[in-house]
Design a protein around this motif. Structure first.
Motif, short mmCIF file in Angstrom:
data_model
loop_
_atom_site.label_atom_id
_atom_site.label_comp_id
_atom_site.label_asym_id
_atom_site.label_seq_id
_atom_site.Cartn_x
_atom_site.Cartn_y
_atom_site.Cartn_z
N TRP A 218 0.83 -1.21 0.00
CA TRP A 218 0.00 0.00 0.00
C TRP A 218 0.86 1.26 0.00
CZ3 TRP A 218 -4.37 2.11 -1.10
CH2 TRP A 218 -4.74 3.33 -0.51
N GLN B 106 2.39 1.92 -3.42
CA GLN B 106 1.44 2.27 -4.46
C GLN B 106 0.74 3.60 -4.20
OE1 GLN B 106 -1.25 -1.04 -4.90
NE2 GLN B 106 0.26 -2.30 -5.96
N LEU B 107 0.80 4.08 -2.95
CA LEU B 107 0.11 5.32 -2.61
C LEU B 107 0.57 6.52 -3.44
CD1 LEU B 107 -1.96 6.64 -0.80
CD2 LEU B 107 -0.17 6.97 0.93
N LEU C 129 -1.36 6.66 -6.71
CA LEU C 129 -2.75 7.05 -6.50
C LEU C 129 -2.86 8.55 -6.25
CD1 LEU C 129 -5.34 5.02 -4.47
CD2 LEU C 129 -5.20 7.49 -4.18
N GLY D 207 -9.32 8.59 -7.99
CA GLY D 207 -8.92 7.69 -6.91
C GLY D 207 -9.36 6.27 -7.15
N VAL D 208 -10.61 6.06 -7.52
CA VAL D 208 -11.11 4.71 -7.75
C VAL D 208 -10.42 4.07 -8.95
CG1 VAL D 208 -13.15 3.36 -8.38
CG2 VAL D 208 -13.35 5.18 -6.68
N TYR E 18 -6.82 3.21 -8.05
CA TYR E 18 -6.77 2.09 -7.10
C TYR E 18 -7.04 0.76 -7.80
CZ TYR E 18 -8.00 -0.93 -3.18
OH TYR E 18 -8.05 -1.99 -2.29
N LEU F 49 -4.06 -0.22 -9.97
CA LEU F 49 -2.93 -0.73 -9.19
C LEU F 49 -3.20 -2.15 -8.69
CD1 LEU F 49 -2.12 2.50 -7.15
CD2 LEU F 49 -0.64 1.43 -8.87
N ARG F 50 -4.42 -2.43 -8.30
CA ARG F 50 -4.77 -3.75 -7.79
C ARG F 50 -4.75 -4.80 -8.90
NH1 ARG F 50 -4.03 -4.34 -2.63
NH2 ARG F 50 -5.43 -6.15 -2.70
#
Length: 302
Positions: A219, A222-223, A226, A289-290, A293, A296-297
């Motif tokens: 996290w 990856q932040l 984002l 943001g969505v 995210y 990245l996932r």
């Protein structure tokens, strides 16, 4: 310390992918600007509808035979028609307009168009009963009940709802077009954010790997990606808000000045733009943001 690291990573990431960042900012700004424009049109339509409902009228024209026999509407059937309408639920007032007054009103209406005004002759404009509603919800019921009452001297009817419906159909079309363009641009913005995040992650894969080896969580690594997307989208949102204020001055205030002056359309003010602005900021955060995210996932495994 971590906050300083994240800030430096975000700024470095925005500089490394400057062209894609600019493209994402502009696409997001246009998307949110079109969405905000649609919201402003909705506000204008809602406020304009209140204006029309407060003053919308219907007008029952009296046939020539009744008008000639009873020029002041004091006898049946004209007086009966007037009394019956006055007693209907939701009726605020009923005003009788004789032929002379109708002629004068017509001349006044077309005073700026002499070709029409010169052809209006006294006695050619019928007398009428002008009805204003205290309860607009009863408009249709009263109109339908008396529009065909030829036995009471009704020769025709003027229904202002048709004008209202045409105006609002134009506003609805403008709103729908703005939303449709916003949806298309939102898809483009999402795809651009996906590509930007993937490229940013790929170009910094060595740094991410080293950070993971020294114990950084997934996290935390990856932040920054984002946050880069959110920062770029927020810049786009503020550009969109600035664009709405510009549109208010150049379009809503200038192009629609005449309609504002005759109180046909409600004025869009600074408060309306300020009301819409927070929704654009929220939309920018959610959109970027969505999307970042999920990207990245799904695409970034390390």
């Amino acid at each position: 310390m971590r906050a300083h690291f994240l800030l430096s990573e975000v700024l470095n990431g925005l500089r490394r992918n400057v062209t894609m960042t600019i493209a994402m900012i502009l696409t997001t700004a246009i998307t949110l600007g079109m969405f905000g424009g649609g919201l402003l049109v909705i506000q204008m339509a809602d406020k304009s509808q209140k204006i029309f409902l407060d003053r919308v009228e219907m007008q029952f024209f009296i046939n020539d035979a009744v008008s000639e026999a009873d020029p002041n509407c004091r006898e049946a059937p004209c007086s009966v028609l007037r009394t019956d309408i006055e007693n209907e639920p939701g009726v605020g007032s009923v005003t009788f307009i004789d032929r002379k007054e109708a002629f004068e009103q017509a001349k006044q209406t077309f005073k700026d168009n002499p070709d029409i005004a010169d052809n209006i002759r006294e006695g050619t404009i019928p007398a009428s009963l002008k009805v204003r509603m205290s309860d607009p919800e009863q408009f249709g019921a009263v109109l339908d009940k008396y529009s065909d009452r030829k036995d009471l001297g009704v020769d025709g009817v003027l229904d202002q709802r048709q004008l209202v419906q045409r105006i609002f159909s134009v506003l609805d079309g403008t709103r729908n077009a703005a939303f449709a363009i916003a949806i298309v641009l939102a898809v483009a913005a999402i795809l651009l954010i996906v590509n930007t995040v993937q490229i940013a992650a790929f170009t910094r894969r060595t740094e991410v790997s080293i950070m993971r080896l020294v114990g950084a969580t997934r996290w935390f690594t990856q932040l920054p990606f984002l946050l880069e997307s959110v920062v770029a989208a927020l810049i786009g949102a503020f550009l969109a808000i600035g664009g709405l204020f510009t549109a208010k001055v150049l379009f809503f205030d200038n192009a629609l000045r005449d309609l504002y002056g005759v109180n046909i359309l409600a004025r869009i003010g600074v408060s309306d733009v300020l009301f819409v602005s927070p929704w654009l900021i929220i939309g920018a955060i959610l959109l970027s943001g969505v999307t970042a995210y999920v990207t990245l996932r799904v695409y970034v495994r390390e």
